[in-house]
Design a protein around this motif. Structure first.
Motif, PDB file in Angstrom:
ATOM      1  N   ASP B 240      -7.400  -7.885   0.760  1.00 46.48           N
ATOM      2  CA  ASP B 240      -6.231  -8.274   1.557  1.00 46.48           C
ATOM      3  C   ASP B 240      -5.852  -7.222   2.587  1.00 46.48           C
ATOM      4  O   ASP B 240      -5.152  -7.524   3.561  1.00 46.48           O
ATOM      5  CB  ASP B 240      -5.027  -8.543   0.642  1.00 46.48           C
ATOM      6  CG  ASP B 240      -5.164  -9.879  -0.078  1.00 46.48           C
ATOM      7  OD1 ASP B 240      -6.112 -10.621   0.249  1.00 46.48           O
ATOM      8  OD2 ASP B 240      -4.338 -10.172  -0.959  1.00 46.48           O
ATOM      9  N   SER B 241      -6.290  -5.984   2.359  1.00 44.94           N
ATOM     10  CA  SER B 241      -5.903  -4.927   3.293  1.00 44.94           C
ATOM     11  C   SER B 241      -6.450  -5.219   4.696  1.00 44.94           C
ATOM     12  O   SER B 241      -5.970  -4.665   5.681  1.00 44.94           O
ATOM     13  CB  SER B 241      -6.396  -3.565   2.801  1.00 44.94           C
ATOM     14  OG  SER B 241      -7.798  -3.485   2.938  1.00 44.94           O
ATOM     15  N   ALA B 242      -7.430  -6.105   4.805  1.00 44.42           N
ATOM     16  CA  ALA B 242      -7.975  -6.468   6.120  1.00 44.42           C
ATOM     17  C   ALA B 242      -6.891  -7.092   7.004  1.00 44.42           C
ATOM     18  O   ALA B 242      -6.917  -6.942   8.226  1.00 44.42           O
ATOM     19  CB  ALA B 242      -9.142  -7.446   5.951  1.00 44.42           C
ATOM     20  N   ILE B 243      -5.930  -7.767   6.370  1.00 45.38           N
ATOM     21  CA  ILE B 243      -4.867  -8.420   7.146  1.00 45.38           C
ATOM     22  C   ILE B 243      -4.024  -7.395   7.903  1.00 45.38           C
ATOM     23  O   ILE B 243      -3.493  -7.669   8.977  1.00 45.38           O
ATOM     24  CB  ILE B 243      -3.951  -9.240   6.213  1.00 45.38           C
ATOM     25  CG1 ILE B 243      -4.777 -10.243   5.419  1.00 45.38           C
ATOM     26  CG2 ILE B 243      -2.871  -9.952   6.995  1.00 45.38           C
ATOM     27  CD1 ILE B 243      -3.993 -10.918   4.325  1.00 45.38           C
ATOM     28  N   ILE B 244      -3.930  -6.199   7.322  1.00 44.26           N
ATOM     29  CA  ILE B 244      -3.115  -5.152   7.924  1.00 44.26           C
ATOM     30  C   ILE B 244      -3.632  -4.790   9.321  1.00 44.26           C
ATOM     31  O   ILE B 244      -2.906  -4.255  10.142  1.00 44.26           O
ATOM     32  CB  ILE B 244      -3.090  -3.919   6.996  1.00 44.26           C
ATOM     33  CG1 ILE B 244      -2.447  -4.288   5.660  1.00 44.26           C
ATOM     34  CG2 ILE B 244      -2.346  -2.758   7.586  1.00 44.26           C
ATOM     35  CD1 ILE B 244      -1.000  -4.658   5.754  1.00 44.26           C
ATOM     36  N   SER B 245      -4.902  -5.122   9.603  1.00 44.90           N
ATOM     37  CA  SER B 245      -5.447  -4.815  10.933  1.00 44.90           C
ATOM     38  C   SER B 245      -4.635  -5.505  12.029  1.00 44.90           C
ATOM     39  O   SER B 245      -4.597  -5.048  13.171  1.00 44.90           O
ATOM     40  CB  SER B 245      -6.909  -5.259  11.000  1.00 44.90           C
ATOM     41  OG  SER B 245      -6.982  -6.666  10.865  1.00 44.90           O
ATOM     42  N   LEU B 246      -3.948  -6.602  11.664  1.00 41.95           N
ATOM     43  CA  LEU B 246      -3.162  -7.338  12.652  1.00 41.95           C
ATOM     44  C   LEU B 246      -2.005  -6.531  13.209  1.00 41.95           C
ATOM     45  O   LEU B 246      -1.493  -6.818  14.281  1.00 41.95           O
ATOM     46  CB  LEU B 246      -2.618  -8.627  12.024  1.00 41.95           C
ATOM     47  CG  LEU B 246      -3.671  -9.704  11.762  1.00 41.95           C
ATOM     48  CD1 LEU B 246      -3.068 -10.844  10.989  1.00 41.95           C
ATOM     49  CD2 LEU B 246      -4.255 -10.192  13.074  1.00 41.95           C
ATOM     50  N   ILE B 247      -1.538  -5.535  12.449  1.00 48.75           N
ATOM     51  CA  ILE B 247      -0.470  -4.704  12.997  1.00 48.75           C
ATOM     52  C   ILE B 247      -1.027  -3.338  13.391  1.00 48.75           C
ATOM     53  O   ILE B 247      -0.343  -2.321  13.331  1.00 48.75           O
ATOM     54  CB  ILE B 247       0.715  -4.567  12.014  1.00 48.75           C
ATOM     55  CG1 ILE B 247       0.238  -4.129  10.622  1.00 48.75           C
ATOM     56  CG2 ILE B 247       1.481  -5.865  11.913  1.00 48.75           C
ATOM     57  CD1 ILE B 247       1.378  -3.794   9.675  1.00 48.75           C
ATOM     58  N   SER B 248      -2.307  -3.359  13.816  1.00 50.14           N
ATOM     59  CA  SER B 248      -2.925  -2.182  14.431  1.00 50.14           C
ATOM     60  C   SER B 248      -3.015  -0.945  13.555  1.00 50.14           C
ATOM     61  O   SER B 248      -2.937   0.173  14.044  1.00 50.14           O
ATOM     62  CB  SER B 248      -2.193  -1.800  15.726  1.00 50.14           C
ATOM     63  OG  SER B 248      -2.101  -2.918  16.545  1.00 50.14           O
ATOM     64  N   ILE B 249      -3.135  -1.153  12.235  1.00 51.47           N
ATOM     65  CA  ILE B 249      -3.474  -0.027  11.381  1.00 51.47           C
ATOM     66  C   ILE B 249      -4.984   0.133  11.506  1.00 51.47           C
ATOM     67  O   ILE B 249      -5.720  -0.844  11.394  1.00 51.47           O
ATOM     68  CB  ILE B 249      -3.118  -0.305   9.899  1.00 51.47           C
ATOM     69  CG1 ILE B 249      -1.723  -0.901   9.766  1.00 51.47           C
ATOM     70  CG2 ILE B 249      -3.305   0.951   9.060  1.00 51.47           C
ATOM     71  CD1 ILE B 249      -0.622  -0.004  10.152  1.00 51.47           C
ATOM     72  N   GLN B 250      -5.449   1.379  11.711  1.00 44.96           N
ATOM     73  CA  GLN B 250      -6.856   1.536  12.053  1.00 44.96           C
ATOM     74  C   GLN B 250      -7.736   1.584  10.825  1.00 44.96           C
ATOM     75  O   GLN B 250      -8.426   2.572  10.579  1.00 44.96           O
ATOM     76  CB  GLN B 250      -7.027   2.776  12.920  1.00 44.96           C
ATOM     77  CG  GLN B 250      -6.079   2.708  14.102  1.00 44.96           C
ATOM     78  CD  GLN B 250      -6.502   3.575  15.246  1.00 44.96           C
ATOM     79  OE1 GLN B 250      -7.348   4.447  15.096  1.00 44.96           O
ATOM     80  NE2 GLN B 250      -5.900   3.341  16.398  1.00 44.96           N
ATOM     81  N   GLU B 251      -7.703   0.504  10.053  1.00 42.07           N
ATOM     82  CA  GLU B 251      -8.577   0.433   8.883  1.00 42.07           C
ATOM     83  C   GLU B 251      -9.862  -0.296   9.269  1.00 42.07           C
ATOM     84  O   GLU B 251     -10.097  -0.590  10.446  1.00 42.07           O
ATOM     85  CB  GLU B 251      -7.857  -0.165   7.671  1.00 42.07           C
ATOM     86  CG  GLU B 251      -7.047  -1.408   7.918  1.00 42.07           C
ATOM     87  CD  GLU B 251      -7.911  -2.565   8.239  1.00 42.07           C
ATOM     88  OE1 GLU B 251      -7.966  -2.917   9.441  1.00 42.07           O
ATOM     89  OE2 GLU B 251      -8.567  -3.123   7.335  1.00 42.07           O
ATOM     90  N   LEU B 252     -10.685  -0.562   8.284  1.00 39.94           N
ATOM     91  CA  LEU B 252     -12.046  -1.004   8.550  1.00 39.94           C
ATOM     92  C   LEU B 252     -12.125  -2.250   9.440  1.00 39.94           C
ATOM     93  O   LEU B 252     -12.899  -2.279  10.402  1.00 39.94           O
ATOM     94  CB  LEU B 252     -12.766  -1.248   7.213  1.00 39.94           C
ATOM     95  CG  LEU B 252     -14.253  -1.565   7.285  1.00 39.94           C
ATOM     96  CD1 LEU B 252     -15.004  -0.521   8.102  1.00 39.94           C
ATOM     97  CD2 LEU B 252     -14.828  -1.645   5.882  1.00 39.94           C
ATOM     98  N   THR B 253     -11.305  -3.254   9.159  1.00 37.30           N
ATOM     99  CA  THR B 253     -11.401  -4.490   9.926  1.00 37.30           C
ATOM    100  C   THR B 253     -10.958  -4.287  11.379  1.00 37.30           C
ATOM    101  O   THR B 253     -11.567  -4.816  12.310  1.00 37.30           O
ATOM    102  CB  THR B 253     -10.554  -5.590   9.265  1.00 37.30           C
ATOM    103  OG1 THR B 253     -11.036  -5.789   7.951  1.00 37.30           O
ATOM    104  CG2 THR B 253     -10.624  -6.893  10.040  1.00 37.30           C
TER     105      THR B 253
END
Lengths: 258, 300
Positions: B240-253
């Motif tokens: 689910d952490s992939a969803i966080i990419s939508l608020i521009s957290i620079q994680e893997l996705t």
């Protein structure tokens, strides 16, 4: 039993250990207990019997407030026990209880089951509590199982551990809620023997049980309940030989007649 | 019949039918690959994408991690911190769900229902644009000194990543933790409620207080039951952490989106990232299975 009081209907002891008067309990609109009056003297053994759903268990569970009553008074050793009271734990420590389904803690060893109560409530050191625990495990003839876990024991052994767990708090009275009903026939005798030894040692006991042999041997009085009321109180001899009410006659004929 | 040699069960061995089914599956895969190669004119180019995994640094004359590995590290950091917070929230709320006090029960129930009945993306947008843009500045988290000694230390980087992105990281982590916390709440509640009432009664009958009964009798038994679903929830959290990419957290996705855009190697990027997620989640699954097995062995 030789030491039975001569006058069984009105025990002579000055202050009863348990005094129940006008006890009522409803589950919603269902009246589970109605106007229960019963005094139990120190050292007395009372056997409670009656058909299932007659309120036997509910009555003894009110004494340590596992069930809350809605009317009437319960005094244990002169102190009133009532719903929502503070320090209910102090009262419960004086009342040992043995359940039909043992309710041992499966994640603790036998000896830990016995010591957890004294350690948590009375601030007794672990070594002292263990010593007491081993003493009572010997009394219920099961000390060799001390380090095992409850699921490794037979039903009869588990129930004897449960009795020892209750005794570890040095209670003034022991309540038994159908202690042999969930057991295999061959293990019942061991549990009853322990209960008889306990009775002979002078413990005050209220036993809900259908073991009529036990009742004859040990009970000072037999209380017969039906539909949430006490129908008859008598000494075991006259209760079994000459029951006074239709309901107790019917119950005994069903129980003994087959 | 020999009493000491029971018949061997046939389970777990390949039968003729298994070989047949295997053959059909393999044949289908070959056929699919053949057809795709035939029709699809796609020049695979893994080199450029792999360069975003690790690169050769000319200055220090060594291989260093590049964007994708850094994204994986951020994902891992995010997941671990979020798991800790989600567990904390879940245990407290799970206990509240079962406790006597009506107010606490209502609060916990509202929390769970609110989050479970909203798409995660919507929740994250609401949370991010309201909470992190309004509440964080009010709390002074935005003005944290990113040049301070602690913020610049190795320890800080190891724990939270780039200090300049700290408030961003925090917002994403809390989003994820609150979201997963609702599911952990329900797992904890189920664990507490699965303990038979007889255990409560026995604990109360020997004079244990409510707190002691909970701590010594109910929770230890509940934990054994909820560890497997909790482990599953942790792996779900990583995904689910992939969803966080939508608020521009620079994680893997998030990084993968950028890499795919800048290299235009869309297939390669996402296949690689998919394998990275798989590797991460599967190793945790294996680890948890091992721990569970060990816990069972030491049980008795």
């Amino acid at each position: 039993m030789p030491d039975v009081n001569s006058d069984l209907m009105t025990p002579i002891s000055t202050t009863p250990l348990v005094e129940i008067s006008g006890l009522c309990k409803w589950y919603g609109k269902f009246s589970a207990l109605f106007d229960i009056n019963l005094n139990v003297s120190r050292g007395e053994k009372v056997v409670v019997c009656g058909p299932s759903g007659s309120g036997k268990s509910t009555m003894i569970r009110c004494i340590n407030q596992l069930e809350e009553h809605q009317a009437g008074r319960i005094l244990v050793d002169g102190k009133e026990v009532k719903p929502g009271m503070k320090n209910i734990e102090d009262v419960r420590r004086d009342i040992g209880m043995v359940f039909q389904s043992f309710n041992l803690f499966p994640h603790m060893t036998v000896v830990d089951n016995l010591t957890i109560g004294p350690i948590r409530n009375k601030g007794i050191s672990k070594s002292d509590a263990t010593e007491t625990a081993m003493h009572f495990l010997e009394r219920v003839h099961i000390s060799e199982q001390a380090t095992k876990y409850p699921p490794q024991l037979s039903g009869g052994q588990q129930q004897r551990v449960a009795i020892a767990r209750a005794l570890c708090l040095k209670p003034k009275i022991m309540l038994f809620d159908e202690p042999t009903s969930a057991l295999d026939p061959e293990t019942i005798a061991g549990v009853l023997d322990v209960m008889i030894e306990l009775a002979d040692g002078g413990m005050t006991m209220i036993c809900v049980t259908h073991e009529m042999g036990f009742a004859r041997k040990v009970a000072d009085r037999v209380v017969f309940m039906d539909h949430g009321e006490i129908v008859e109180i008598a000494d075991p001899k006259s209760f079994f030989n000459n029951p006074q009410t239709d309901r107790s006659q019917l119950f005994l004929s069903q129980l003994l007649g087959h | 019949m020999d009493r000491n040699s029971p018949p061997v069960a046939a389970k777990g061995r390949f039968t003729l039918l298994d070989y047949l089914l295997f053959g059909i599956v393999i044949a289908f895969v070959f056929y699919a690959v053949y057809r795709v190669n035939d029709v699809l004119v796609y020049q695979w180019n893994w080199e450029r994408v792999l360069g975003f995994l690790v690169k050769y640094d000319e200055e220090s004359q060594s291989w260093v991690s590049n964007l994708l590995l850094q994204g994986l590290a951020t994902t891992l950091r995010l997941a671990i911190w979020a798991t800790l917070f989600a567990t904390l929230v879940g245990v407290v709320m799970g206990y509240w769900r079962t406790c006597q006090n009506l107010t606490l029960r209502i609060i916990a129930r509202c929390y769970v229902e609110l989050i479970r009945n909203m798409p995660p993306v919507v929740f994250i947008f609401i949370f991010y644009f309201f909470v992190s843009s309004q509440i964080f500045p009010a709390m002074g988290i935005d003005s944290i000194d990113t040049q301070g000694e602690f913020a610049q230390s190795e320890v800080f980087y190891f724990l939270f990543g780039n200090p300049a992105l700290f408030s961003n990281f925090l917002a994403g982590m809390i989003c994820l933790a609150l979201f997963e916390g609702a599911y952990i709440t329900e797992i904890v509640r189920a664990g507490i409620q699965s303990t038979p009432t007889g255990q409560w009664e026995a604990a109360r009958a020997i004079g244990l207080s409510h707190f002691n009964a909970l701590r010594d009798v109910v929770i230890p038994q509940a934990i054994r039951k909820i560890l497997p679903p909790l482990a599953g929830q942790f792996i779900t959290l990583i995904k689910d952490s992939a969803i966080i990419s939508l608020i521009s957290i620079q994680e893997l996705t998030f990084i993968a989106t950028e890499v795919a855009a800048s290299t235009t190697r869309v297939f390669e990027t996402w296949i690689l990232v998919g394998l990275m997620y798989f590797g991460l989640c599967y190793s945790f699954a294996v680890l948890f299975a091992y721990l569970e097995k060990r816990a069972k062995r030491s049980d008795r």
